[in-house]
Design a protein around this motif. Sequence first.
Motif, PDB file in Angstrom:
ATOM      1  N   GLY A 130       0.741  -1.255  -0.112  1.00  0.00           N
ATOM      2  CA  GLY A 130      -0.011   0.046  -0.157  1.00  0.00           C
ATOM      3  C   GLY A 130       0.803   1.250  -0.008  1.00  0.00           C
ATOM      4  O   GLY A 130       0.245   2.321   0.188  1.00  0.00           O
ATOM      5  N   LYS A 131       2.223   1.286  -0.292  1.00  0.00           N
ATOM      6  CA  LYS A 131       2.980   2.265  -0.146  1.00  0.00           C
ATOM      7  C   LYS A 131       2.651   3.063  -1.555  1.00  0.00           C
ATOM      8  O   LYS A 131       2.853   2.578  -2.485  1.00  0.00           O
ATOM      9  N   THR A 132       2.949   4.487  -1.186  1.00  0.00           N
ATOM     10  CA  THR A 132       2.889   5.466  -2.535  1.00  0.00           C
ATOM     11  C   THR A 132       4.050   5.379  -3.109  1.00  0.00           C
ATOM     12  O   THR A 132       4.968   5.745  -2.293  1.00  0.00           O
ATOM     13  N   VAL A 133       4.208   5.600  -4.449  1.00  0.00           N
ATOM     14  CA  VAL A 133       5.474   5.626  -5.213  1.00  0.00           C
ATOM     15  C   VAL A 133       5.465   6.726  -6.131  1.00  0.00           C
ATOM     16  O   VAL A 133       4.239   6.953  -6.629  1.00  0.00           O
ATOM     17  N   VAL A 134       6.306   7.271  -6.676  1.00  0.00           N
ATOM     18  CA  VAL A 134       6.384   7.953  -7.971  1.00  0.00           C
ATOM     19  C   VAL A 134       6.718   7.353  -9.198  1.00  0.00           C
ATOM     20  O   VAL A 134       7.897   6.391  -9.151  1.00  0.00           O
ATOM     21  N   ILE A 135       6.030   7.626 -10.374  1.00  0.00           N
ATOM     22  CA  ILE A 135       6.448   6.873 -11.356  1.00  0.00           C
ATOM     23  C   ILE A 135       6.678   8.082 -12.439  1.00  0.00           C
ATOM     24  O   ILE A 135       5.905   8.988 -12.737  1.00  0.00           O
ATOM     25  N   LYS A 136       7.800   8.579 -12.817  1.00  0.00           N
ATOM     26  CA  LYS A 136       8.308   9.411 -13.897  1.00  0.00           C
ATOM     27  C   LYS A 136       8.464   8.726 -15.440  1.00  0.00           C
ATOM     28  O   LYS A 136       8.899   7.669 -15.407  1.00  0.00           O
ATOM     29  N   VAL A 137       7.734   9.213 -16.141  1.00  0.00           N
ATOM     30  CA  VAL A 137       7.692   8.788 -17.503  1.00  0.00           C
ATOM     31  C   VAL A 137       8.114   9.738 -18.831  1.00  0.00           C
ATOM     32  O   VAL A 137       7.859  10.953 -18.678  1.00  0.00           O
ATOM     33  N   ASN A 138       8.939   9.458 -19.689  1.00  0.00           N
ATOM     34  CA  ASN A 138       9.095  10.059 -21.064  1.00  0.00           C
ATOM     35  C   ASN A 138       7.811  10.580 -21.578  1.00  0.00           C
ATOM     36  O   ASN A 138       6.964   9.795 -21.778  1.00  0.00           O
ATOM     37  N   MET A 187      16.890  12.563 -20.906  1.00  0.00           N
ATOM     38  CA  MET A 187      15.650  11.449 -21.262  1.00  0.00           C
ATOM     39  C   MET A 187      16.297  10.269 -20.648  1.00  0.00           C
ATOM     40  O   MET A 187      14.971   9.440 -20.607  1.00  0.00           O
ATOM     41  N   ASP A 188      17.287  10.048 -20.371  1.00  0.00           N
ATOM     42  CA  ASP A 188      17.739   8.451 -19.966  1.00  0.00           C
ATOM     43  C   ASP A 188      17.272   8.373 -18.480  1.00  0.00           C
ATOM     44  O   ASP A 188      18.447   8.856 -17.652  1.00  0.00           O
ATOM     45  N   PHE A 189      16.462   7.905 -18.038  1.00  0.00           N
ATOM     46  CA  PHE A 189      16.305   7.802 -16.490  1.00  0.00           C
ATOM     47  C   PHE A 189      17.014   6.838 -15.698  1.00  0.00           C
ATOM     48  O   PHE A 189      16.945   6.816 -14.443  1.00  0.00           O
ATOM     49  N   THR A 190      17.823   6.143 -16.520  1.00  0.00           N
ATOM     50  CA  THR A 190      18.838   5.124 -15.905  1.00  0.00           C
ATOM     51  C   THR A 190      19.851   6.053 -15.341  1.00  0.00           C
ATOM     52  O   THR A 190      20.602   5.769 -14.232  1.00  0.00           O
ATOM     53  N   LYS A 191      20.189   7.175 -16.046  1.00  0.00           N
ATOM     54  CA  LYS A 191      21.248   7.966 -15.648  1.00  0.00           C
ATOM     55  C   LYS A 191      20.919   8.775 -14.346  1.00  0.00           C
ATOM     56  O   LYS A 191      21.532   9.048 -13.377  1.00  0.00           O
ATOM     57  N   SER A 217      14.407   1.401 -13.020  1.00  0.00           N
ATOM     58  CA  SER A 217      14.367   2.306 -14.024  1.00  0.00           C
ATOM     59  C   SER A 217      14.578   1.699 -15.175  1.00  0.00           C
ATOM     60  O   SER A 217      15.359   0.470 -15.235  1.00  0.00           O
ATOM     61  N   THR A 218      14.051   2.447 -16.222  1.00  0.00           N
ATOM     62  CA  THR A 218      14.776   2.025 -17.720  1.00  0.00           C
ATOM     63  C   THR A 218      14.720   3.337 -18.312  1.00  0.00           C
ATOM     64  O   THR A 218      14.922   4.274 -17.407  1.00  0.00           O
ATOM     65  N   LYS A 219      15.182   3.519 -19.475  1.00  0.00           N
ATOM     66  CA  LYS A 219      15.550   4.771 -20.064  1.00  0.00           C
ATOM     67  C   LYS A 219      14.511   5.671 -20.342  1.00  0.00           C
ATOM     68  O   LYS A 219      14.553   6.940 -20.278  1.00  0.00           O
ATOM     69  N   LEU A 222      11.130   5.806 -14.439  1.00  0.00           N
ATOM     70  CA  LEU A 222      11.720   5.878 -13.408  1.00  0.00           C
ATOM     71  C   LEU A 222      10.818   5.822 -12.123  1.00  0.00           C
ATOM     72  O   LEU A 222       9.739   6.413 -11.995  1.00  0.00           O
ATOM     73  N   VAL A 223      11.028   4.546 -11.227  1.00  0.00           N
ATOM     74  CA  VAL A 223       9.964   4.285 -10.099  1.00  0.00           C
ATOM     75  C   VAL A 223      10.886   4.581  -8.988  1.00  0.00           C
ATOM     76  O   VAL A 223      11.836   4.189  -8.717  1.00  0.00           O
ATOM     77  N   MET A 224      10.332   5.509  -7.989  1.00  0.00           N
ATOM     78  CA  MET A 224      11.078   5.863  -6.889  1.00  0.00           C
ATOM     79  C   MET A 224      10.064   6.112  -5.709  1.00  0.00           C
ATOM     80  O   MET A 224       8.958   6.177  -5.630  1.00  0.00           O
TER      81      MET A 224
END
Length: 492
Positions: A130-138, A187-191, A217-219, A222-224
Amino acid sequence: MLNTIKVGLKLLPHVLRLRDYRLRTLKGEKIDEEKMYRDAEKFLNIIVSLGPVFIKFGQILSVHSDILPEPYLKVLSRLQDDVPPAPWEEVFKIIKEDLGEKLEEFEINPEPISSASIGQVYLAKRKSDGKTVVIKVNRPRIREIAEEDIKIIKSLLPYTKYLIDESFYESLRAIVNDFSRRIFEEMDFTKEEYYMRKIREELADFPDVIIPTPYFSTKRILVMEYIKGYKVTSEEAKKIVKPSELAYRIFKAFMIMLLEKEYFHADPHPGNIAVDDNGNLIIYDFGMVGKMDHETRLRLLRAYVALIRLDGIGLVKVLEELEAIQPEADREVLAKGIELFLQQFQGITAETLEVEQFLEAANEVFYRFPLKLPEKLTLYIRMTSILGSTCLQIDPDFNFFLNLQRLIEEEGLVFEAMLSDFRNTVNAAIRKFRLSILEKPIIVQNKRNRTYVKAISVSLVFAGLVYYLITKDSTVSILLGLLALVLATTID
């Protein structure tokens, strides 16, 4: 090709106006500043109309005082990286492709909490706990859009050589090359995940600074960790932490990264910094991160000391080492010109010097004289400019230079900068001496000269020992010893 022509025609009138302002400024002619501000506003509107990649490029140009006059810098500094969000259906397709089976682990809210030119940010709940996370997307197709826009910029770039001048073209070319590399890195979320982990390590000595933990993360994804906080300029944040204290804590955290660590967060605007209920600082968004080597940091410190002392020669020396002087520039004339220009600050101290006043003067120096802003300093200038603005929004009485002086003294960085200057001076003197003995032999003509040379040799050995005891740096000490040996061999 058609798009390139359209963009070129939109920009052409503004480039011609800039050429006129540049020529008149270099000739020392008086310019109507209000008209320049109006033209800068029109230029900003054109940049915004060209889309997110041009907006980001405009943000980079907003710190380049070597190619744009002060009114343009001020107007472009208002460019915001906020754009309308892309449709959820298009974004969800990217999330589904990159998360794969992990998609089943989350319940994602389709309403973005923020939307910028590169990416969009969503909140999601992890089903397991039930924890809230952030998803960042290109943003959808952002890479293709950037590739096309950068191709247009590079196609138009060579024309500035003929429309304005070659110096302008060379400076702009360096900016475009750096921008075209950096935007794809962003743009590369792995970086970005890598930078988050590195800066977490570097700020380990700051227990009151929190950086969200990245999970995956992928390019393009990014999930954090999600950490709730209040924007540092909000009334809630100011109630939790006294504004003057909050401003200095933010200033110190970001300047320590810049002056002492390998990496630094380069975008400290209020939207990227928050305060939690316990008064801890939270830093978000690591898409724009800079890296600075130790020698460059020391040179920046020396430049600051030279500016405070109104030392034009010392400043030119540092600018030369930073590769900020155009090849054709007469260094002696440049030093005299800068010293004359700095006389306007005679009697002004760090306590009374306003950051805006200083930046205006620095911008005018770069625009008037044959100087260029090196690529490696672009992010540094942008970061310190944004940081100063953020701190002033929190505490209207915040003085950038007074706090910088305080921080440098607390960290013992002035002494380090002075030693660096001494080391560079000694190395230059040794090199000059070695070249001189290749050109012509040293002839000792009498006993008085022999005594004089012997005294110098002993003094050099003593100086080398003292320098080693202070710095533990054996390199300069050995060089001084070798110089003493060379001089000793000239004695009959």
